[in-house]
Design a protein around this motif. Structure first.
Motif, PDB file in Angstrom:
ATOM      1  N   GLU A   1      39.158  41.871  46.893  1.00 34.54           N
ATOM      2  CA  GLU A   1      39.879  43.137  47.031  1.00 34.54           C
ATOM      3  C   GLU A   1      39.304  43.991  48.169  1.00 34.54           C
TER       4      GLU A   1
ATOM      5  N   ARG B   1      39.197  34.899  41.155  1.00 33.53           N
ATOM      6  CA  ARG B   1      40.612  35.294  41.058  1.00 33.53           C
ATOM      7  C   ARG B   1      41.548  34.137  41.394  1.00 33.53           C
TER       8      ARG B   1
ATOM      9  N   SER C   1      38.167  44.166  37.546  1.00 32.93           N
ATOM     10  CA  SER C   1      37.037  44.829  38.224  1.00 32.93           C
ATOM     11  C   SER C   1      35.713  44.418  37.600  1.00 32.93           C
TER      12      SER C   1
ATOM     13  N   ILE D   1      50.491  42.865  46.088  1.00 34.53           N
ATOM     14  CA  ILE D   1      50.141  44.262  45.793  1.00 34.53           C
ATOM     15  C   ILE D   1      51.037  45.230  46.562  1.00 34.53           C
TER      16      ILE D   1
ATOM     17  N   ASN E   1      42.349  47.192  40.039  1.00 32.47           N
ATOM     18  CA  ASN E   1      42.757  46.495  38.823  1.00 32.47           C
ATOM     19  C   ASN E   1      41.572  46.512  37.842  1.00 32.47           C
TER      20      ASN E   1
ATOM     21  N   GLU F   1      47.648  37.728  48.010  1.00 36.73           N
ATOM     22  CA  GLU F   1      47.392  38.855  47.097  1.00 36.73           C
ATOM     23  C   GLU F   1      47.880  40.170  47.704  1.00 36.73           C
TER      24      GLU F   1
ATOM     25  N   ASP G   1      38.244  50.240  48.487  1.00 36.58           N
ATOM     26  CA  ASP G   1      39.079  50.046  47.296  1.00 36.58           C
ATOM     27  C   ASP G   1      39.686  51.383  46.867  1.00 36.58           C
TER      28      ASP G   1
ATOM     29  N   PHE H   1      45.941  50.043  43.259  1.00 35.46           N
ATOM     30  CA  PHE H   1      45.275  48.941  43.961  1.00 35.46           C
ATOM     31  C   PHE H   1      44.115  48.433  43.098  1.00 35.46           C
TER      32      PHE H   1
ATOM     33  N   TRP I   1      34.527  39.620  45.668  1.00 35.77           N
ATOM     34  CA  TRP I   1      35.289  40.866  45.729  1.00 35.77           C
ATOM     35  C   TRP I   1      36.374  40.789  46.808  1.00 35.77           C
TER      36      TRP I   1
ATOM     37  N   GLU J   1      40.865  42.712  51.253  1.00 33.05           N
ATOM     38  CA  GLU J   1      42.280  43.117  51.217  1.00 33.05           C
ATOM     39  C   GLU J   1      42.426  44.592  51.578  1.00 33.05           C
TER      40      GLU J   1
END
Lengths: 535, 105
Positions: free
Chosen positions: A282, B67, A535, A252, A531, A248, A516, A529, A280, A285
């Motif tokens: 993200e 995801r 979300s 991104i 989304n 991912e 985030d 970043f 989560w 990330e």
């Protein structure tokens, strides 16, 4: 309608003590000002009522099974008294005895704490939820049953509380009607800590009577120690998640960023709440993208227990707490890192940064820090390139209690947001005066029976009001609004609030973490970043 | 734990309807759970999600992140909710015979 409840009622009333009627709950501001929008709390089914004790308020958080006969009932009371004695002895409770005694002996009954407690005020001032109610019941039990002159004295002073199954079962449930946010302790002119007393009660129930919510114990700390994470993530599953997350990141950023795992001698061992990997990703990330850009020397651990920063023991059981804390520190020691760092997880801050001070000694006493000040250094000292216009939407900050009130980390996250969010707006009150999300002390993950309804309608109500008020002028669903909650537990709770009252769908209110927003402002991250679709 | 009959077998379920013995799951069990989850009759799209969840679970003993599911099946979150009104965890995972998610998820 509410009944008038006295202290003695806890051991006297037959059947259910009180009923949480949605008409008694505090009124919500617009757009939820129509009482018809309040879903209320579903009743337990007949089968659940037969099996579990819900005689406090019709809610069962802990699934306490009723005793089958007189003998079981007597054993229950005996075990409670024996446990209480241990709780009050130095040999058995060296960790918390001093603050417990100070809080038990010094209440002036001024009720400042009650006004500070969102569970009490938002429930429509239910007497049983008053912070002093459970504490005063406990005090009187101690006076009557544990002190020599107690029996006689308690009759004269009118503090005669019956110690029977009903009293203890209700006290056990009542120890899970407080989120341990400790706003009451802060408001107390003497420093009496009713949150701590609640915590000590939970300890007694868990350590001496095997009573604890299954989400915190069997599926929580027990699973954490056995499988490696309270989420059930094994090292093999972790590798699969990390692989996915690296993919991912590449999508991104267009960059190949490897997530360092088990890198010996790294400066920092970063400990994430493992729930982030699943719900989560993200967040994981964003940390990786930011740390990579800032040149931070860091690693994750793939050791059992240490890839999950959580330590649910901090909510209910000192023994489980110590076991997990030691495993975290052992992983850091084995990897020879300079310091351990907690990501966006509030209760892990409490467990690792504060409470573990009493557990980790010798070569396990490795520096333990929060990631928030490091993020502040990266953002404020321009170690990465940022463009605040990329965060051009209303943002508010939810303060996790364990970050602000407990750890004193108040300003770093605000300085970050002021720098990277042009429409950053504070909730009122905030900082050390914040209100709990309503999911504190494990509530956000406790979904048994009808407890999730209770937490969304009662303990999360004040937070819901704050969110609605802060965004009151921008309720148009076309305008994306972001509640920044740097804590996995708080995020889960806020997600449930937004979904229960359909606030994302109808009013464009979203939620997420702090990193985030930082990643979203990074110039090197092309596009957005964040989304909004996922979300 | 209460017992119910699903797919012609007597199975233990928790209070949210998740089966407690994942090894006893089969397609008939899935279809019976789908009836309680507004996901019946099950189309090819339903099975695509269920089979992915099931296979991931058999390999990793946990449900995959949402995801991952959307990427691997090609269905976005909205479509998943259309297929499984109870959502990916409480709807789809339950039908696939996975345990209820635990921890801060």
């Amino acid at each position: 309608m509410k009944k008038k409840i006295t202290l003695r009622d806890i051991g006297k009333i037959e059947g259910q003590m009180v009923d949480i009627d949605k008409a008694d709950l505090s009124r919500l501001p617009a757009p939820l000002d129509d009482p018809a929008d309040e879903p209320g709390i579903k009743q337990l089914t007949g089968e659940q009522k037969d099996r579990f004790d819900a005689s406090l308020d019709g809610i069962s958080a802990i699934g306490l099974v009723k005793p089958q006969n007189k003998q079981e009932e007597e054993d229950f009371v005996r075990k409670f008294i024996a446990g209480l004695k241990k709780l009050l002895s130095k040999e058995n409770n060296w960790t918390f005895l001093q603050p417990l005694m100070l809080s038990l002996e010094n209440c002036a009954k001024c009720q400042n704490c009650s006004e500070a407690c969102p569970v009490f005020t938002e429930s429509g001032r239910q007497e049983i939820y008053r912070p002093t109610y459970r504490t005063e019941v406990l005090r009187r039990i101690i006076r009557k049953y544990l002190k020599k002159e107690g029996k006689l004295l308690s009759k004269f002073t009118g503090s005669d509380i019956d110690l029977n199954f009903k009293t203890i079962a209700r006290l056990a449930e009542l120890s899970y009607r407080c989120t341990l946010c400790r706003r009451c302790a802060q408001s107390c002119p003497i420093g009496v800590d009713n949150g701590l007393i609640t915590h000590e009660l939970r300890k007694l129930f868990s350590q001496e009577m095997d009573i604890a919510p299954k989400e915190l114990h069997q599926l929580g700390t027990v699973q954490h120690l056995k499988v490696g994470s309270s989420t059930g993530t094994s090292p093999k599953a972790l590798a699969s998640f990390i692989d996915f997350i690296e993919g991912e990141i590449e999508e991104i950023t267009g960059k190949t960023i490897r997530i360092p795992v088990d890198k010996e001698g790294a400066d920092i061992l970063l400990l994430h709440n493992a729930g982030e990997f699943i719900s989560w990703p993200e967040n994981i990330e964003a940390f990786a993208i930011i740390f990579d850009a800032a040149g931070v020397d860091w690693t994750l651990s793939s050791s059992l227990v240490a890839y999950d920063a959580v330590n649910y023991g901090v909510w209910y059981d000192d023994v489980q707490l110590a076991r997990i804390a030691a495993r975290h520190a052992q992983a850091a020691r084995d990897l020879k890192v300079n310091r351990m760092m907690v990501g966006e997880c509030g209760h892990a801050h409490k467990a690792m940064l504060v409470v573990s001070d009493r557990v980790l000694t010798g070569d396990l006493n490795i520096p333990r820090e929060s990631a928030i000040p490091l993020l502040e250094d990266i953002v404020l000292n321009d170690k990465i390139r940022l463009d605040r216009s990329k965060n051009n939407f209303p943002v508010t900050l939810h303060d996790p209690c364990n970050l602000v009130r407990l750890s004193g980390i108040v300003e770093p996250q605000r300085r970050i947001l002021r720098k990277i969010c042009p429409d950053f707006r504070e909730m009122e009150p905030h900082g050390v005066d914040n209100y709990c999300c309503g999911g504190g002390s494990g509530f956000a993950i406790m979904d048994s029976n009808n407890f999730s309804d209770w937490r969304s309608s009662v303990s999360g109500r004040m937070k819901l009001k704050q969110i609605l008020t802060t965004f009151g002028d921008v309720m148009n669903p076309e305008i994306h609004k972001y509640v920044c909650a740097p804590c996995s537990n708080c995020k889960g709770m806020i997600r449930d609030l937004l979904s229960r009252y359909r606030l994302t769908e109808k009013h464009g209110i979203y939620y997420g973490g702090l990193v985030d927003l930082i990643a979203n402002a990074m110039v090197d991250v092309k596009g957005q970043f964040i989304n909004w679709e996922t979300s | 734990m209460p017992k119910v009959t699903l797919g012609g077998k007597e199975l233990e379920i928790d209070e949210d309807g998740f089966i407690q013995e994942p090894e006893k799951w089969d397609k008939a069990v899935a279809e019976d759970i789908a009836k309680t989850e507004e996901a019946y009759p099950m189309s090819e799209d339903h099975w695509k999600v269920i089979n992915y969840l099931r296979n991931y679970f058999l390999e990793f003993e946990i449900a995959p992140p949402i995801r991952m599911v959307t990427k691997q099946t090609g269905f976005d979150l909205k479509t998943i909710y259309k297929l499984f009104p109870g959502g990916p965890a409480k709807g789809a995972c339950k039908i696939a015979g996975l345990p209820k998610p635990t921890g801060c998820v």
